[in-house]
Design a protein around this motif. Structure first.
Motif, PDB file in Angstrom:
ATOM      1  N   ALA A 383     -22.350   4.723  12.889  1.00 17.25           N
ATOM      2  CA  ALA A 383     -21.475   3.652  13.344  1.00 17.25           C
ATOM      3  C   ALA A 383     -20.018   3.939  13.020  1.00 17.25           C
ATOM      4  O   ALA A 383     -19.121   3.706  13.839  1.00 17.25           O
ATOM      5  N   GLU A 384     -19.763   4.439  11.829  1.00 17.34           N
ATOM      6  CA  GLU A 384     -18.385   4.650  11.399  1.00 17.34           C
ATOM      7  C   GLU A 384     -17.759   5.885  12.030  1.00 17.34           C
ATOM      8  O   GLU A 384     -16.567   5.903  12.326  1.00 17.34           O
ATOM      9  N   ASN A 385     -18.561   6.947  12.232  1.00 22.84           N
ATOM     10  CA  ASN A 385     -18.005   8.198  12.750  1.00 22.84           C
ATOM     11  C   ASN A 385     -18.270   8.426  14.231  1.00 22.84           C
ATOM     12  O   ASN A 385     -17.690   9.335  14.824  1.00 22.84           O
ATOM     13  N   GLY A 386     -19.158   7.637  14.834  1.00 16.95           N
ATOM     14  CA  GLY A 386     -19.382   7.767  16.267  1.00 16.95           C
ATOM     15  C   GLY A 386     -20.685   8.463  16.602  1.00 16.95           C
ATOM     16  O   GLY A 386     -21.252   9.202  15.783  1.00 16.95           O
ATOM     17  N   TYR A 387     -21.131   8.231  17.837  1.00 23.01           N
ATOM     18  CA  TYR A 387     -22.464   8.686  18.230  1.00 23.01           C
ATOM     19  C   TYR A 387     -22.511   8.833  19.739  1.00 23.01           C
ATOM     20  O   TYR A 387     -22.010   7.976  20.482  1.00 23.01           O
ATOM     21  N   TRP A 388     -23.123   9.921  20.178  1.00 18.12           N
ATOM     22  CA  TRP A 388     -23.356  10.100  21.611  1.00 18.12           C
ATOM     23  C   TRP A 388     -24.625   9.336  22.014  1.00 18.12           C
ATOM     24  O   TRP A 388     -25.699   9.567  21.474  1.00 18.12           O
ATOM     25  N   ASN A 389     -24.461   8.422  22.947  1.00 15.81           N
ATOM     26  CA  ASN A 389     -25.533   7.547  23.390  1.00 15.81           C
ATOM     27  C   ASN A 389     -26.072   7.957  24.751  1.00 15.81           C
ATOM     28  O   ASN A 389     -25.352   8.534  25.569  1.00 15.81           O
ATOM     29  N   ILE A 390     -27.320   7.576  24.982  1.00 19.55           N
ATOM     30  CA  ILE A 390     -27.855   7.561  26.335  1.00 19.55           C
ATOM     31  C   ILE A 390     -28.626   6.254  26.502  1.00 19.55           C
ATOM     32  O   ILE A 390     -29.503   5.917  25.699  1.00 19.55           O
ATOM     33  N   ASN A 394     -27.087   6.570  31.440  1.00 19.54           N
ATOM     34  CA  ASN A 394     -25.697   6.992  31.266  1.00 19.54           C
ATOM     35  C   ASN A 394     -25.463   7.552  29.866  1.00 19.54           C
ATOM     36  O   ASN A 394     -26.077   7.116  28.894  1.00 19.54           O
ATOM     37  N   PHE A 395     -24.542   8.520  29.770  1.00 23.63           N
ATOM     38  CA  PHE A 395     -24.099   9.064  28.489  1.00 23.63           C
ATOM     39  C   PHE A 395     -22.737   8.460  28.141  1.00 23.63           C
ATOM     40  O   PHE A 395     -21.870   8.331  29.010  1.00 23.63           O
ATOM     41  N   TYR A 396     -22.551   8.106  26.876  1.00 22.66           N
ATOM     42  CA  TYR A 396     -21.243   7.617  26.451  1.00 22.66           C
ATOM     43  C   TYR A 396     -21.129   7.750  24.938  1.00 22.66           C
ATOM     44  O   TYR A 396     -22.129   7.737  24.225  1.00 22.66           O
ATOM     45  N   TYR A 397     -19.894   7.889  24.488  1.00 19.28           N
ATOM     46  CA  TYR A 397     -19.616   8.021  23.053  1.00 19.28           C
ATOM     47  C   TYR A 397     -19.200   6.662  22.517  1.00 19.28           C
ATOM     48  O   TYR A 397     -18.397   5.953  23.125  1.00 19.28           O
ATOM     49  N   ASP A 398     -19.745   6.295  21.377  1.00 14.72           N
ATOM     50  CA  ASP A 398     -19.558   4.940  20.874  1.00 14.72           C
ATOM     51  C   ASP A 398     -19.330   4.991  19.368  1.00 14.72           C
ATOM     52  O   ASP A 398     -19.933   5.801  18.670  1.00 14.72           O
TER      53      ASP A 398
END
Length: 606
Positions: A383-390, A394-398
């Motif tokens: 959560a704090e450093n970010g994560y590549w989602n699917i 769709n792919f997105y960085y969160d």
């Protein structure tokens, strides 16, 4: 945000007992379940998040109807603002301005169609769960409840009953004929087909939580009587007469007989061996709300093995990092945060009502508490450093900062002792290491496939070439009592001797610091003290390190001289030592003659 000591939550039963002696169709006459004393034993929000709640607590719900994904993150944040103000009052802060802001905006949701939720039982409940929890807190806090007129209290009760009816309608696993329902047959009160209670926690935690809050207002022992005698047409008449227009409009979109068929037959199906929800009967709910929550929802939120944090490889990582949706794989930080956010809201509510600590199912309570510790430890770095989602194809960085309600989620998790204080983080997604102090030929690699999750999207990492000698990359964070988390991968070992990779703590200068490392020359994990440029091995143990494998390194650098080195989690460190020479210093990376790659440093309090 400062992490405060987790207080012990304690409860006392009052002598009062509520007995249903009148029809539930007469909402103003239904007694409250007046069962618990309140006080400062409940955790209070931090002053920072309280100020934010005060400024944000305008509760404007925007209702979306047929075939839409209703609600918004803004609505959720407003609902959590109200919840934050309520729990602050319950914890003992009776500051007039905070109480008045809470009461004013809750009154708006009861009296104004511009601010009124719809209670349809679907995706909107992700926003409305915390609103309903707030109503339950008010309902069981006499001096808060007294701030509302009799008519407004009747509307609160109608809101609670609407949550019960909508929740039962969409979650009941069997239809009026006793046939097991398919996911496609679950449609909300306003006709939205986006219901998947057998699926993912971002939905189930919110909808069951709304049902729980409604039950705690109506009275748990009264729920069956209400559902068995429920008449959709009569209830809509009540809603209309009370001025709950938005709820009426939502409920009016589903045929009376359709709703009655599902809601009125829950007990009949239970008796016929076709239980209400995920194998549990309504009678199970009456007997033990905590156990019902655990068996139907809670244990399904934390179903995977942790990949980060304090307990790598332990059961408790959130389900929506490893599930599916209509488009295939779902591996989503955004959906995980929704699910966990609703999960801790439910825990707070159940504990507030005494059913968490009061359950006789102590084994299950210990299990879910342990899973939550694992799950929140796992999600913190992501959560704090970010994560590549699917998700949804769709792919997105969160990152957590993309979720505007995160500060309230974070505050409650802190107060429950589920999160550590974050002291420093860097994910290198800005493609630089500005602010770090480098010795050696460090560089940013922007084409590294992400190390966490199911995607092959590219991440920025910091790396050292194999030809480089001893090199450090030191962060700007300096402290005396902290934990360093760092994933690392070695792509190649150099040809020279002295091949090492690790993490640095209490860095004083380039000659004086501690390092926790793997030394490939002799196959040893080591805790090493650099003093005047010379090394002293404090502890070591054999270890096999594989090229191309990502290892989760964790180093504890304590103010008491404690030095603990973990690799890929574990209940106990791989190595432990004690040395008090360096009292304070910086955190960082370390490598020599190794093509080492590092990402997502996280430094927390102990």
């Amino acid at each position: 945000m400062n992490k405060r000591t987790q207080p012990k939550w304690s409860w006392k039963k009052s002598a009062a007992t509520a007995v249903l002696s009148v029809s539930l169709l007469l909402p103003s006459l239904v007694p409250a379940k007046d069962v618990y004393a309140y006080g400062s034993s409940l955790p209070a929000p931090s002053s920072t998040v309280l100020t934010e709640a005060y400024s944000y607590a305008s509760n404007s719900f925007t209702n979306f109807f047929v075939n839409t994904n209703g609600g918004s993150a803004g609505e959720l944040k407003r609902a959590q603002s109200l919840f934050t103000l309520a729990r602050n009052y319950i914890a003992g802060d009776t500051t007039t301005s905070y109480k008045d802001r809470l009461v004013y905006w809750v009154k708006q949701t009861l009296n104004s169609t511009a601010h009124m939720p719809d209670m349809h039982g679907g995706i909107d409940m992700r926003q409305q769960q915390y609103y309903l929890i707030t109503l339950a807190l008010i309902w069981h806090t006499p001096d808060l409840k007294a701030a509302f007129t009799t008519a407004e209290q009747s509307r609160m009760l109608l809101m609670a009953k609407a949550a019960l009816a909508a929740g039962a309608y969409v979650t009941a696993d069997y239809n009026a004929s006793g046939v097991l329902r398919t996911d496609a047959s679950r449609i909300t009160m306003d006709g939205d087909p986006n219901c998947w209670p057998q699926g993912n926690p971002n939905w189930t935690e919110a909808v069951l939580g709304s049902f729980l809050a409604g039950a705690y207002i109506v009275g748990v022992s009264n729920v069956g009587s209400f559902l068995n005698s429920y008449d959709h047409a009569s209830f809509k008449t009540e809603l209309s007469a009370a001025g709950l227009t938005d709820v009426y409009d939502s409920f009016n979109l589903t045929a009376n007989a359709t709703v009655n068929g599902y809601v009125n037959n829950i007990d009949n199906n239970d008796t016929a061996g076709k239980p209400f929800f995920r194998g549990k009967k309504l009678t199970d709910f009456y007997a033990d709300p905590f156990r019902f929550y655990y068996d139907t929802t809670g244990k399904f939120t934390y179903t995977e093995l942790a990949t980060e944090g304090d307990q790598v490889g332990v059961l408790g990582r959130a389900k929506e990092f490893a599930t599916t949706d209509a488009y295939g794989v779902r591996d989503s930080l955004g959906y995980v945060l929704h699910g966990l956010n609703h999960s801790i809201g439910n825990r707070y509510l159940i504990d507030f009502m005494g059913d968490w600590s009061g359950t006789s199912s102590s084994t299950q309570r210990t299990d879910i508490e342990n899973r939550m510790k694992v799950g929140f430890s796992d999600v913190l770095g992501k959560a704090e450093n970010g994560y590549w989602n699917i998700s949804n194809g769709n792919f997105y960085y969160d990152t957590a900062q993309d979720e505007i309600y995160y500060s309230f989620f974070r505050s409650l998790a802190d107060d429950m002792g589920l999160f550590k204080q974050v002291l420093f983080r860097d994910n290198f997604e800005d493609a630089n290491y500005t602010g770090w102090t480098a010795t050696g030929a460090w560089s940013i690699l922007s084409t590294e496939p992400t190390w966490s999750g199911s995607t092959t999207q590219q991440d920025d990492v910091v790396q050292l070439p194999a030809a480089s000698g001893v090199a450090t990359l030191i962060s700007s964070y300096s402290g005396s009592n902290y934990i360093v988390y760092a994933p690392v991968k070695v792509s190649a070992w150099g040809t020279s001797a002295y091949r090492n990779v690790g993490i640095v703590g209490k860095y004083v200068n380039n000659n004086d610091y501690y390092v926790m490392r793997y030394k490939q020359d002799n196959g040893m994990l080591q805790i090493v003290k650099y003093k005047g440029g010379s090394t002293q091995i404090l502890k070591e143990t054999p270890f096999t390190w594989n090229l191309g494998t990502v290892y989760q390194l964790k180093g504890v650098f304590g103010s008491d001289g404690k030095l603990d080195f973990y690799v890929n989690g574990g209940a106990a460190p791989k190595l432990t030592a004690t040395d008090t020479e360096y009292l304070t210093g910086n955190a960082g990376y370390y490598a020599s003659f190794t093509n080492a790659k590092f990402d997502d440093m996280l430094v927390t309090g102990r």
